[in-house]
Design a protein around this motif. Structure first.
Motif, short mmCIF file in Angstrom:
data_model
loop_
_atom_site.label_atom_id
_atom_site.label_comp_id
_atom_site.label_asym_id
_atom_site.label_seq_id
_atom_site.Cartn_x
_atom_site.Cartn_y
_atom_site.Cartn_z
N GLY A 35 -18.86 63.21 -38.28
CA GLY A 35 -18.62 64.64 -38.26
C GLY A 35 -17.97 65.07 -36.95
O GLY A 35 -17.94 64.31 -35.98
N GLU A 36 -17.47 66.30 -36.94
CA GLU A 36 -16.79 66.83 -35.76
C GLU A 36 -17.78 67.23 -34.68
O GLU A 36 -18.90 67.66 -34.97
N ASP A 39 -20.11 70.43 -34.75
CA ASP A 39 -20.37 70.80 -36.14
C ASP A 39 -21.85 70.59 -36.43
O ASP A 39 -22.39 69.52 -36.15
N SER A 42 -22.86 67.32 -38.16
CA SER A 42 -22.62 66.00 -37.58
C SER A 42 -23.93 65.32 -37.19
O SER A 42 -24.92 65.99 -36.88
#
Length: 204
Positions: A35-36, A39, A42
């Protein structure tokens, strides 16, 4: 086992050499972030090799500080998925395959985590809605101003002479009429009465 681990370690480090999501904490401990950054969905997966690895399932850890926002059910779901995949790969180099498998199943693994979902009433949506409402209010106010102005213009255009005379005869806040209200137009008055009789001027 050490020889097999050395070979796998060399391959993993070459594959993830420029990947910022990958991190090696020790010769047997590896982490990958899914994930980013920033985020809420994540999470960080940690895999630790045991002495008998790859002839045994590695230790799967989801209890890192980075995962403090992930609920226990999601952590358990990720661990179960990784362990089940590892059981099918015992005897083979598997760390890369496990990381890539989680990457492919990422959305399925976090879909049941309510803490990882953005609320439909998030501040960003509220800001957008408030901005839209403000724009609507501004449009309504501008329309009202335009209508009020046009109505005033219409009223001015339809004033009768009597209404104009009435406005002219209005008194101010002190009860007095405006200066010059009773002045006489001299030129207009002379044009109607004419000059005085010359004889009368001579006799006078």
């Amino acid at each position: 086992m050490e020889e097999l681990q050395d070979e796998e370690r060399e391959v993993i480090l070459s594959i993830y050499d420029c990947d910022p999501a990958f991190k090696q904490l020790s010769p047997v401990t590896y982490q990958y972030k899914f994930g980013e950054e920033g985020d809420p969905r994540s999470f960080l997966l940690e895999i630790v090799w045991g002495k008998e690895y790859p002839n045994e399932v590695p230790n799967v850890n989801m209890n890192t500080f980075y995962n403090k926002h992930i609920n226990e059910s999601t952590k358990k779901k990720v661990c179960e998925y990784v362990c089940n995949e590892a059981l099918n790969l015992v005897g083979n180099a598997m760390t890369y395959s496990l990381f890539e498998g989680v990457k492919e199943k990422y959305l399925d693994l976090i879909v049941d985590d309510p803490d990882c979902k953005l609320s439909p009433d998030s501040p960003e949506d509220n800001d957008v809605n408030e901005d839209d409402e403000d724009d609507d209010d501004d449009d309504d106010e501008s329309k009202e101003l335009e209508q009020g102005t046009s109505q005033k213009k219409d009223k001015k255009c339809h004033l009768t002479k009597a209404q104009k005379r009435k406005q002219w005869n209005r008194v101010d806040c002190h009860g007095e009429r405006p200066r010059g209200w009773n002045w006489i137009d001299v030129i207009h008055h002379l044009s109607q009465t004419g000059p005085k009789n010359p004889e009368n001027q001579a006799s006078s």
